[in-house]
Design a protein around this motif. Structure first.
Motif: not given
Length: 290
Positions: A109, A202, A205, A227, A241
């Protein structure tokens, strides 16, 4: 996520080299799979297969040959001929590329849409890469050039000049409680994203949007918080992330506060990499590690 206008020849050469290496790995993996299948076939099947091979013209490609997938070929051609390079540096890109090398094909994402989006989608070949963008006109431009990219329009109701107040809000109990961001009572949680965002597990991210470079711009406070909450709310496993532009105050302070310095794995230039574990498999886990 928007491109720089200056040309970086050395960067482009290295980037093209990365794509060639990726394509070589793809072809080698396909060849190994093909060889494995042939070795497990029965003797009769092997004899039949060999007879078919011998009858083919020597100019024909062997069954182990694989064409470069069309999307990867388009990506390679685009970056080899474009005078616009991605806004992230080679070292910054390499941080995410190394994680993609291990995890792809996966679910990726990205907050932001730009000329580097084709690269991220290609490096996650076979996986799902989704882009979220606040500028509808920009989405149409990119879709016209790269219709294979999956992108969605999103809106942000906060601005950079509200960051200090939102930091205070984020320290409240409702924001430190692990919950699905769609149903969270925290003001920082983005609740109107496309349903695909909330329904997908996910693996990676990246927060490289919204704009965030002037006081009246939609800052990245809510994107960073959301997130982190998506990662914590996942049923199991860790989520990588990434936050870009951490040289700016909002990206710096909000990533450390809500993605947590204790979860940070690396910083390269303006990019930070965090690895956030699921909090649902350990309800007593603190919001940030002590």
């Amino acid at each position: 996520m928007r491109p720089k206008t200056s040309q970086a020849l050395t960067f482009k050469v290295l980037l093209v080299g990365v794509f060639f290496a990726f394509l070589l790995l793809f072809v080698l993996r396909s060849s190994l799979l093909s060889s494995s299948k042939e070795n497990t076939s029965s003797p009769t099947t092997l004899r039949t297969s060999n007879a078919v091979k011998e009858s083919k013209n020597t100019a024909d490609c062997s069954p182990s040959c694989d064409k470069i997938p069309r999307t990867l070929a388009q990506s390679l051609i685009h970056y080899a001929t474009s005078s616009i390079t991605p806004q992230q540096t080679l070292k910054e890109i390499s941080v995410t590329a190394k994680i993609l090398e291990k995890k792809s094909p996966c679910n990726f994402l990205v907050f932001g849409l730009g000329h580097d989006s084709l690269m991220w989608s290609s490096l996650n070949y076979g996986g799902r890469t989704v882009f979220l963008e606040e500028d509808e006109a920009w989405i149409e431009q990119i879709r016209h050039r790269f219709p294979m990219l999956e992108s969605y329009h999103v809106t942000y109701d906060s601005k950079v000049n509200q960051a200090e107040n939102l930091m205070d809000v984020g320290r409240g109990h409702e924001c430190m409680t692990i919950a699905d961001p769609k149903h969270s009572t925290c003001q920082l949680a983005l609740k109107s994203l496309p349903s695909e965002v909330y329904e997908t597990k996910w693996d990676l991210i990246m927060v490289d949007a919204p704009t965030g470079y002037h006081e009246d711009a939609p800052g990245r406070m809510t994107a960073i918080y959301t997130a982190g909450m998506i990662a914590r709310n996942k049923e199991k496993d860790e989520t990588d992330v990434f936050v870009h532009d951490v040289n700016r105050v909002v990206e710096d302070t909000f990533s450390m506060a809500f993605l947590c310095e204790g979860y940070m794995k690396k910083q390269e230039g303006r990019l930070r990499h965090f690895r956030i574990p699921s909090h649902k498999d350990s309800l007593e886990r603190p919001f940030c590690p002590e």
